[in-house]
Design a protein around this motif. Structure first.
Motif, PDB file in Angstrom:
ATOM      1  N   LEU A 260       0.895  -1.126   0.175  1.00  0.00           N
ATOM      2  CA  LEU A 260      -0.018  -0.051   0.136  1.00  0.00           C
ATOM      3  C   LEU A 260       0.880   1.193   0.265  1.00  0.00           C
ATOM      4  O   LEU A 260       1.010   1.940   0.852  1.00  0.00           O
ATOM      5  N   ASP A 261       1.533   1.271  -1.023  1.00  0.00           N
ATOM      6  CA  ASP A 261       2.444   2.630  -1.448  1.00  0.00           C
ATOM      7  C   ASP A 261       2.202   3.174  -2.626  1.00  0.00           C
ATOM      8  O   ASP A 261       1.219   2.777  -3.347  1.00  0.00           O
ATOM      9  N   ALA A 415       0.259  -5.641   1.773  1.00  0.00           N
ATOM     10  CA  ALA A 415       1.558  -5.353   2.795  1.00  0.00           C
ATOM     11  C   ALA A 415       1.191  -3.971   3.108  1.00  0.00           C
ATOM     12  O   ALA A 415       1.214  -2.873   2.156  1.00  0.00           O
ATOM     13  N   GLU A 416       1.698  -3.607   4.496  1.00  0.00           N
ATOM     14  CA  GLU A 416       1.660  -2.175   4.730  1.00  0.00           C
ATOM     15  C   GLU A 416       3.035  -1.614   4.168  1.00  0.00           C
ATOM     16  O   GLU A 416       3.948  -2.191   3.749  1.00  0.00           O
ATOM     17  N   PRO A 417       2.948  -0.382   3.793  1.00  0.00           N
ATOM     18  CA  PRO A 417       4.144   0.500   3.281  1.00  0.00           C
ATOM     19  C   PRO A 417       5.342   0.242   4.402  1.00  0.00           C
ATOM     20  O   PRO A 417       5.179   0.171   5.668  1.00  0.00           O
ATOM     21  N   ALA A 418       6.648   0.387   3.572  1.00  0.00           N
ATOM     22  CA  ALA A 418       7.728   0.207   4.592  1.00  0.00           C
ATOM     23  C   ALA A 418       7.687   1.656   5.666  1.00  0.00           C
ATOM     24  O   ALA A 418       7.308   2.445   5.430  1.00  0.00           O
ATOM     25  N   SER A 423       7.287   7.301   7.616  1.00  0.00           N
ATOM     26  CA  SER A 423       7.808   8.465   8.116  1.00  0.00           C
ATOM     27  C   SER A 423       8.086   9.568   7.167  1.00  0.00           C
ATOM     28  O   SER A 423       7.882  10.790   7.738  1.00  0.00           O
ATOM     29  N   THR A 424       8.534   9.358   6.030  1.00  0.00           N
ATOM     30  CA  THR A 424       8.499  10.555   4.894  1.00  0.00           C
ATOM     31  C   THR A 424       7.311  10.956   4.517  1.00  0.00           C
ATOM     32  O   THR A 424       7.419  11.985   3.605  1.00  0.00           O
TER      33      THR A 424
END
Length: 426
Positions: A260-261, A415-418, A423-424
């Protein structure tokens, strides 16, 4: 005219109307003749007599109508008086009141009868109690909607098969007199495997007698809900069911991962393309996801520098979708029910290739007299039928390749984003 019953007046009125219609038909014939030529003396006399008959009949019709209305109103008033004189139980009054509440015709407030001989105007003085009856609180169920393209056929009888072509022919380029190589065409078939499905519910006879709503109708509604839950569970769950009825995702391992990015939009499009590359029509594609994944995709931009979100205007990446928590379920330890997985998934499918069929009759049996139920003072309600789910893409040939497993459905892990991307804000 004097009639004893409204039905007699109504019958006479119908007879007069028929007679009036015959007179009118004859008058129309004479009027049409008059348009063409002068009427003879006997025709003129007939025309005048018919007009007098028509007017006399109309007066008789009016008289019958007035007598009919008077008799009908009197009979209706007599019937209402008889009904009002019949004793009405407290339970019946409560059921009628609840029906009125349901239909919005009466207030939700019930004031119970006075407990003493106090005739004061205040309800508090009488000792009566105000009781508010609210709506019955239903059970909560999510994810029971059916996907686009899926059709359910009911009442299937006899043996049914779907013929399948297993290969294609290839055009060869040969010399002018060279012999062509013979190519054979092979065929197979797909057959449904129906399984008996049913449920049994017992209801206390006392509850049936005392329920202030349609309890039997409520139980039948539970049957309908159970069927919807069964179909949704079988259709969407990844559980490797051991029975005959299995959906397209049953026992299906993940074909990949969608993060999910800013790559999610492209990943979804490529996942659909893998199916359409086999020759399927992209317009028939429908996605399945849970509500949480839907919320994420509504807030996930399509791509850097491109406006909009992955889910917008009721479409996911431009395709239809349906939400159901069953897509995130697998087989429980008991081997029959399902449990939630720790991961989330997105299912992609062409549900027109999933044949969902109900076979034979749906039999509902209500039993309150056999020894097993009468000893317990209960009524048993039993439902029996048969269902099947058949994946018609299992033996299809896509781009010349034979298949033994589904080709019209795919499953992707979400999957969740890294953490760095979170944070960015990327």
């Amino acid at each position: 005219m004097k009639f004893k019953k409204a039905s007699e007046a109504a019958a006479k009125r119908r007879e007069l109307l028929d007679r009036q219609g015959e007179i009118n038909d004859t008058l129309q014939v004479l009027d049409e003749t008059l348009d063409k030529r002068e009427l003879k003396d006997e025709e003129k006399a007939q025309r005048n007599q018919l007009r007098r008959d028509y007017e006399r009949t109309q007066r008789e019709i009016d008289l019958c109508t007035r007598e009919y209305m008077a008799l009908h109103q009197a009979e209706q008033a007599e019937c209402e008086a008889r009904n009002a004189a019949r004793p009405v139980s407290a339970g019946q009054r409560l059921r009628e009141m609840l029906k009125g509440v349901r239909d919005g015709k009466v207030s939700r407030e019930i004031t119970l009868a006075k407990t003493g001989d106090n005739t004061g105007g205040s309800i508090e003085e009488s000792g009566a109690i105000n009781l508010t009856v609210n709506e019955l609180i239903p059970t909560l169920n999510e994810g029971l909607g059916l996907p686009k393209g899926l059709s359910i056929v009911t009442g299937v009888t006899g043996n049914e098969i779907w013929p399948v072509s297993l290969d294609d022919a290839d055009l060869s380029e040969v010399g002018e007199t060279a012999e062509l190589t013979e190519q054979g065409l092979h065929f197979d078939n797909i057959q449904p495997t129906p399984a008996r499905c049913g449920l049994a519910i017992t209801v206390s006879n006392q509850a049936i007698d005392n329920a202030a709503f349609d309890l039997m109708g409520f139980v039948q509604g539970k049957f309908t809900l159970a069927l919807r839950k069964y179909l949704a569970m079988k259709l969407y769950s990844q559980a490797a069911f051991s029975g005959k009825v299995k959906g397209p995702f049953s026992g299906h391992a993940a074909d990949g991962t969608i993060t999910l990015d800013d790559t999610a939009y492209k990943s979804l499009l490529k996942a659909v393309a893998k199916l359409t590359d086999l020759g399927y029509n992209a317009d028939q594609v429908c996605l399945v996801m849970d509500k949480t994944t839907e919320a994420d995709l509504k807030a996930t931009p399509k791509a850097a520098g491109q406006g909009g979100f992955i889910i917008e205007n009721g479409k996911c990446a431009g395709y239809d979708y349906v939400t159901s928590h069953y897509i995130n379920t697998t087989l429980d330890s008991d081997g029959t029910s399902v449990k939630a997985t720790e991961d989330r998934f997105i299912g992609i499918g062409l549900f027109a290739y999933e044949a969902v069929q109900q076979h034979g009759d749906v039999r509902m049996t209500v039993d309150s007299t056999s020894q097993g139920v009468s000893l317990k003072n209960v009524t048993s309600i039993v439902l029996n039928t048969s269902w099947s789910m058949t994946d018609l893409s299992v033996k299809t040939t896509a781009n010349g390749k034979k298949n033994t497993s589904t080709t019209a459905f795919a499953l992707y892990k979400v999957a969740e984003p890294a953490e760095s991307a979170k944070s960015t804000g990327e």
